[in-house]
Design a protein around this motif. Structure first.
Motif, PDB file in Angstrom:
ATOM      1  N   ALA A  45     -48.481  19.466  -6.777  1.00 52.08           N
ATOM      2  CA  ALA A  45     -49.311  20.668  -6.959  1.00 52.08           C
ATOM      3  C   ALA A  45     -49.278  21.101  -8.412  1.00 52.08           C
ATOM      4  O   ALA A  45     -48.259  20.981  -9.089  1.00 52.08           O
ATOM      5  N   ALA A  85     -47.400  28.557  10.262  1.00 59.04           N
ATOM      6  CA  ALA A  85     -47.179  27.966  11.591  1.00 59.04           C
ATOM      7  C   ALA A  85     -45.686  27.845  11.924  1.00 59.04           C
ATOM      8  O   ALA A  85     -45.278  28.109  13.061  1.00 59.04           O
ATOM      9  N   PHE A  86     -44.856  27.479  10.944  1.00 57.60           N
ATOM     10  CA  PHE A  86     -43.408  27.395  11.224  1.00 57.60           C
ATOM     11  C   PHE A  86     -42.853  28.771  11.594  1.00 57.60           C
ATOM     12  O   PHE A  86     -41.984  28.887  12.459  1.00 57.60           O
ATOM     13  N   ASP A  97     -46.134  32.685  -5.903  1.00 64.38           N
ATOM     14  CA  ASP A  97     -45.593  31.365  -6.234  1.00 64.38           C
ATOM     15  C   ASP A  97     -44.150  31.311  -5.718  1.00 64.38           C
ATOM     16  O   ASP A  97     -43.395  32.261  -5.929  1.00 64.38           O
ATOM     17  N   VAL A  98     -43.770  30.235  -5.060  1.00 67.54           N
ATOM     18  CA  VAL A  98     -42.412  30.193  -4.475  1.00 67.54           C
ATOM     19  C   VAL A  98     -41.322  30.367  -5.538  1.00 67.54           C
ATOM     20  O   VAL A  98     -40.295  30.977  -5.266  1.00 67.54           O
ATOM     21  N   PHE A 128     -44.034  27.701   1.037  1.00 68.46           N
ATOM     22  CA  PHE A 128     -45.289  26.917   1.091  1.00 68.46           C
ATOM     23  C   PHE A 128     -45.851  27.021   2.515  1.00 68.46           C
ATOM     24  O   PHE A 128     -46.110  26.030   3.178  1.00 68.46           O
ATOM     25  N   GLN A 155     -46.488  18.113  12.158  1.00 68.89           N
ATOM     26  CA  GLN A 155     -45.214  18.855  12.217  1.00 68.89           C
ATOM     27  C   GLN A 155     -44.880  19.326  13.625  1.00 68.89           C
ATOM     28  O   GLN A 155     -44.029  20.201  13.818  1.00 68.89           O
ATOM     29  N   ASP A 210     -41.440  23.050   2.772  1.00 69.50           N
ATOM     30  CA  ASP A 210     -42.430  22.004   3.081  1.00 69.50           C
ATOM     31  C   ASP A 210     -43.558  22.043   2.058  1.00 69.50           C
ATOM     32  O   ASP A 210     -44.674  22.474   2.365  1.00 69.50           O
ATOM     33  N   ASN A 212     -50.460  24.453 -10.749  1.00 69.90           N
ATOM     34  CA  ASN A 212     -51.128  25.754 -10.903  1.00 69.90           C
ATOM     35  C   ASN A 212     -51.037  26.162 -12.369  1.00 69.90           C
ATOM     36  O   ASN A 212     -50.590  25.380 -13.214  1.00 69.90           O
ATOM     37  N   PHE A 264     -51.195  21.728  10.587  1.00 66.36           N
ATOM     38  CA  PHE A 264     -50.925  20.307  10.333  1.00 66.36           C
ATOM     39  C   PHE A 264     -50.232  19.739  11.569  1.00 66.36           C
ATOM     40  O   PHE A 264     -49.066  20.030  11.832  1.00 66.36           O
ATOM     41  N   PRO A 274     -46.432  20.757  -0.864  1.00 61.21           N
ATOM     42  CA  PRO A 274     -47.357  19.621  -1.011  1.00 61.21           C
ATOM     43  C   PRO A 274     -46.677  18.540  -1.862  1.00 61.21           C
ATOM     44  O   PRO A 274     -45.780  18.859  -2.638  1.00 61.21           O
ATOM     45  N   TYR A 314     -48.614  28.054   4.037  1.00 66.30           N
ATOM     46  CA  TYR A 314     -50.009  27.832   4.462  1.00 66.30           C
ATOM     47  C   TYR A 314     -50.381  28.885   5.517  1.00 66.30           C
ATOM     48  O   TYR A 314     -50.499  30.050   5.181  1.00 66.30           O
ATOM     49  N   ASP A 347     -46.758  31.908   0.314  1.00 66.05           N
ATOM     50  CA  ASP A 347     -47.743  30.919  -0.132  1.00 66.05           C
ATOM     51  C   ASP A 347     -48.571  31.535  -1.259  1.00 66.05           C
ATOM     52  O   ASP A 347     -48.841  32.729  -1.271  1.00 66.05           O
ATOM     53  N   LEU A 348     -48.950  30.686  -2.176  1.00 64.26           N
ATOM     54  CA  LEU A 348     -49.710  31.106  -3.342  1.00 64.26           C
ATOM     55  C   LEU A 348     -51.160  31.453  -3.010  1.00 64.26           C
ATOM     56  O   LEU A 348     -51.792  32.257  -3.689  1.00 64.26           O
ATOM     57  N   ALA A 349     -51.686  30.836  -1.973  1.00 64.26           N
ATOM     58  CA  ALA A 349     -53.115  30.995  -1.665  1.00 64.26           C
ATOM     59  C   ALA A 349     -53.365  32.315  -0.940  1.00 64.26           C
ATOM     60  O   ALA A 349     -52.759  32.591   0.089  1.00 64.26           O
TER      61      ALA A 349
END
Ligand code: SAH
Length: 387
Positions: free
Chosen positions: A297, A225-226, A271-272, A220, A199, A292, A299, A196, A294, A222, A242-244
């Motif tokens: 969300a 990147a952070f 899940d966080v 979260f 950021q 950070d 689920n 993204f 969404p 993703y 991250d959940l994904a």
């Protein structure tokens, strides 16, 4: 051009410099997906807009004049936008940034991002979609060095989210540079691209050493990147949650692109809210926690919205934050104002002593409409907890 009479409220908003037209301000809209001349109740011309329903708003004000949208019109807008990004072009540390940002660059409903030699057009409504050949022709005139482009469809229709739009096809995955850090991107796989770009400044603060010698938890995450930015800035260890499932391999790719071993960097698919429990049970704690989520969300277990639930993230994070730790609290929710977001954060602190050490928003390439708060949607607070 058809005329559309607007009420006093809309007239006032336009005078204040607002660009978005909102559904609640119109009783009915007989016209869609075309240019209109806006006129006041007394018949005075207020300029040109286009109408087309999208995720936010039902159209955009384009000019206080009567205009027509031809190639020359967009060539001019793109040239102005390019001129304003010269510092990015001159930077050896960045090859990906936003070239055109909606109303901030004079035309709501379209963004264009540069990823190395390729461009990604994000199209937010049907009207912009209908003129995209014109947009591409103007773009290629101003950016002949861009080898090819993709489109992302951010409205309902036309049955795909992502497609090749013009020129050469990009490799399926390739690396871009940001703040001197490599990230692996993909331009034709759904709406997301692996990073993204808004950021940029937050990752810069991590590359510059905000987490040097520290442990960092990235919620979260993703593609993490952070975490990668923090690792490049000397963080001792990072944990990304991250959940994904797919986030794991995409995160690994970012680390590997920078020659970072994964020994000190954990990637967790969870899940966080479950992770908070897990961390407490295993007595894990962190020096820096990035939040950070969404904007919204849902689920299997729960729904989460920044407006109502962000305080829970602060509350839970404080339980696993080391003494004198740092929280990076971020949201991109356009419907949550800076003040409202701060209130939500404060609710989570429940009076615990803390200091705001910096506040970051959109980077300079994400030009926004200064007259309209929702246009400057990114809000990020870096907070030091004193006790
Ligand atoms: N912070 C990221 C972007 C986050 S995008 C970055 O800077 O790149 C939002 C991410 O939140 C998505 O990857 C999604 O899978 C994840 N997500 C949504 N709800 C979640 C939850 N309850 N627990 C963990 N991850 C979640």
């Amino acid at each position: 051009m058809r005329k559309l009479t607007v009420n006093r409220q809309v007239e006032k908003k336009i005078q204040k410099g607002h660009k978005i037209l909102e559904k609640i301000d119109f009783e009915e809209l007989p016209i869609e997906n075309q240019l209109v001349e806006l006129v006041s109740g007394s018949g005075r011309s207020l300029g040109t807009a286009y109408l087309s329903e999208q995720n936010k708003g039902i159209g955009w004000v384009l000019s206080s004049q009567k205009i027509s949208l031809d190639q020359a019109y967009f060539t001019k807008l793109f040239s102005q936008a390019k001129a304003k990004r010269q510092s990015y072009y001159q930077s050896d540390l960045d090859t990906a940034f936003r070239l055109f940002n909606q109303e901030g660059d004079g035309f709501g409903g379209l963004t264009v991002d540069l990823y190395g030699d390729y461009a990604v057009f994000s199209i937010y409504n049907h009207f912009v979609f209908s003129i995209r050949e014109l947009l591409v022709a103007a773009f290629q005139e101003v950016f002949p060095e861009v080898l090819g482009g993709y489109e992302k469809i951010r409205f309902k229709a036309p049955g795909y989210e992502s497609a090749h739009l013009f020129g050469q096809e990009a490799p399926e995955t390739f690396c871009i540079l940001e703040n001197g850090v490599h990230y692996q991107v993909f331009l034709n796989d759904g709406l997301m691209t692996g990073i993204f770009l808004d950021q940029h400044e937050v990752r810069a603060s991590l590359v510059d050493g905000l987490a040097t010698g520290k442990s960092l938890l990235n919620m979260f995450s993703y593609t993490a990147a952070f975490s990668v930015a923090a690792a490049m800035g000397g963080a001792l260890e990072t944990t990304s949650v991250d959940l994904a499932k797919r986030s794991r391999e995409l995160s690994e790719a970012h680390f590997l692109a920078n020659g970072l071993e994964l020994d000190q960097h954990r990637l967790i698919v969870m899940d966080v809210f479950d992770f908070y429990k897990y961390a407490k049970r295993h007595e894990l704690s962190y020096d820096v926690i990035v939040l950070d989520p969404p904007s919204f969300a849902r689920n299997k277990k729960r729904t989460f919205s920044v407006a109502k639930d962000y305080h829970k993230l602060i509350e839970q994070s404080l339980e696993i934050l080391n003494p004198k730790g740092i929280l990076i609290a971020s949201t991109n929710a356009a419907n949550v104002s800076r003040d409202k977001f701060k209130k939500e954060i404060e609710k989570g602190f429940k009076g615990r002593k803390h200091r705001y050490i910096s506040e970051v928003g959109l980077p300079a390439d994400f030009r926004y409409n200064e007259k309209e708060e929702s246009s400057n949607y990114l809000k990020v607070f870096t907070i030091r907890v004193d006790e």
